[in-house]
Design a protein around this motif. Structure first.
Motif, PDB file in Angstrom:
ATOM      1  N   GLN B  37       8.186   5.923   0.655  1.00 19.90           N
ATOM      2  CA  GLN B  37       7.560   4.615   0.440  1.00 19.90           C
ATOM      3  C   GLN B  37       8.600   3.660  -0.123  1.00 19.90           C
ATOM      4  O   GLN B  37       9.151   3.911  -1.196  1.00 19.90           O
ATOM      5  CB  GLN B  37       6.368   4.723  -0.512  1.00 19.90           C
ATOM      6  CG  GLN B  37       5.591   3.409  -0.632  1.00 19.90           C
ATOM      7  CD  GLN B  37       4.278   3.561  -1.373  1.00 19.90           C
ATOM      8  OE1 GLN B  37       4.207   4.213  -2.413  1.00 19.90           O
ATOM      9  NE2 GLN B  37       3.217   2.972  -0.838  1.00 19.90           N
ATOM     10  N   LYS B  41       6.067  -1.055  -0.237  1.00 17.36           N
ATOM     11  CA  LYS B  41       4.932  -0.133  -0.179  1.00 17.36           C
ATOM     12  C   LYS B  41       4.685   0.443   1.212  1.00 17.36           C
ATOM     13  O   LYS B  41       3.646   1.066   1.435  1.00 17.36           O
ATOM     14  CB  LYS B  41       3.644  -0.787  -0.697  1.00 17.36           C
ATOM     15  CG  LYS B  41       3.733  -1.162  -2.156  1.00 17.36           C
ATOM     16  CD  LYS B  41       2.391  -1.619  -2.689  1.00 17.36           C
ATOM     17  CE  LYS B  41       2.513  -1.992  -4.149  1.00 17.36           C
ATOM     18  NZ  LYS B  41       1.269  -2.533  -4.687  1.00 17.36           N
ATOM     19  N   PHE B  42       5.588   0.230   2.128  1.00 19.16           N
ATOM     20  CA  PHE B  42       5.399   0.777   3.459  1.00 19.16           C
ATOM     21  C   PHE B  42       5.651   2.276   3.424  1.00 19.16           C
ATOM     22  O   PHE B  42       6.702   2.742   2.995  1.00 19.16           O
ATOM     23  CB  PHE B  42       6.336   0.093   4.448  1.00 19.16           C
ATOM     24  CG  PHE B  42       6.069   0.477   5.863  1.00 19.16           C
ATOM     25  CD1 PHE B  42       6.984   1.209   6.585  1.00 19.16           C
ATOM     26  CD2 PHE B  42       4.886   0.113   6.482  1.00 19.16           C
ATOM     27  CE1 PHE B  42       6.726   1.577   7.898  1.00 19.16           C
ATOM     28  CE2 PHE B  42       4.619   0.467   7.788  1.00 19.16           C
ATOM     29  CZ  PHE B  42       5.544   1.202   8.496  1.00 19.16           C
ATOM     30  N   LEU B  43       4.651   3.057   3.879  1.00 23.60           N
ATOM     31  CA  LEU B  43       4.713   4.520   3.871  1.00 23.60           C
ATOM     32  C   LEU B  43       5.115   5.021   5.249  1.00 23.60           C
ATOM     33  O   LEU B  43       4.439   4.745   6.235  1.00 23.60           O
ATOM     34  CB  LEU B  43       3.339   5.092   3.536  1.00 23.60           C
ATOM     35  CG  LEU B  43       3.019   5.399   2.097  1.00 23.60           C
ATOM     36  CD1 LEU B  43       1.539   5.596   1.932  1.00 23.60           C
ATOM     37  CD2 LEU B  43       3.772   6.614   1.605  1.00 23.60           C
TER      38      LEU B  43
END
Lengths: 108, 113
Positions: B37, B41-43
């Motif tokens: 992440q 906040k991109f997983l």
């Protein structure tokens, strides 16, 4: 798994109000899962939708899967401070392909 | 009892170092994952193992090497750390693949300075 798009990216909500966040795909999804990540925390599974047009409720949260299985929504009523966090949708096709998430903040 | 546990929780290290993050799950699941992440906040999934076999290997630099000694453990070793490796790394597990609930560990905050 297909990449899903989530809108809005940020949602600022007055406590007590309702809001909806959306998850969209250009292709048909086999399923859609929703996860919540509190600030500083880890993603936690909320629900899975599989059937076309499916609607599921968890207390103040209502989840819907579109008729064409290309979109989903999460509607929260009477927002509380405990709803703060980032909500992710994802298709689970042997791996989770997450959207970018909707980060929710609440004004007391 | 923590279902998916990973150590360390925080790691600050210098560029060029080699570090490992360990993960264990006590749920009896047969599939384990590593997710990254970033600051936005991109997983994104990095790897997935099923019964100790690598089944998903996304486009990840070969400085990252996962190892699964048994189906309850999946460790991540990173060589020659770079500034861009700074992120939160989440270990996760599930029983089977498609459509099953994925349980995440609490994350390992890696900062490369």
């Amino acid at each position: 798994g297909q990449q899903v798009m989530q809108i809005p990216q940020y949602q600022h909500v007055q406590e007590g109000e309702d809001f909806t966040t959306y998850c969209n795909s250009s292709t048909t999804l086999s399923n859609i899962q929703w996860y919540k990540q509190r600030p500083g925390g880890h993603p936690v599974f909320l629900i899975q939708l599989v059937k076309s047009g499916e609607v599921k409720k968890q207390k103040r949260l209502t989840f819907q899967f579109g008729e064409a299985k290309k979109n989903s929504s999460l509607h929260i009523t009477a927002t509380q401070t405990t709803d703060v966090g980032t909500y992710f949708c994802a298709e689970n096709d042997y791996k989770l392909s997450f959207g970018a998430g909707t980060t929710v903040t609440v004004r007391a | 009892d923590t279902a998916v546990s990973q150590t360390p929780k925080y790691l600050v290290t210098q560029m060029g170092n080699d570090k490992s993050i360990k993960c264990e799950q006590n749920l009896g699941h047969d599939t384990m994952y590593w997710y990254k992440q970033d600051s936005k906040k991109f997983l994104k999934i990095m790897f997935s193992y099923n019964n100790k076999e690598l089944i998903i290997n996304e486009t990840v630099p070969n400085r990252f090497s996962p190892k699964s000694p048994d189906k309850a453990h999946l460790n991540l070793h990173i060589n020659s750390l770079e500034l861009g490796d700074s992120a939160v790394y989440f270990c996760a597990s599930s029983q089977g693949g498609q459509g099953n609930t994925i349980y995440f560990g609490e994350g390992s905050w890696l900062t490369v300075v």
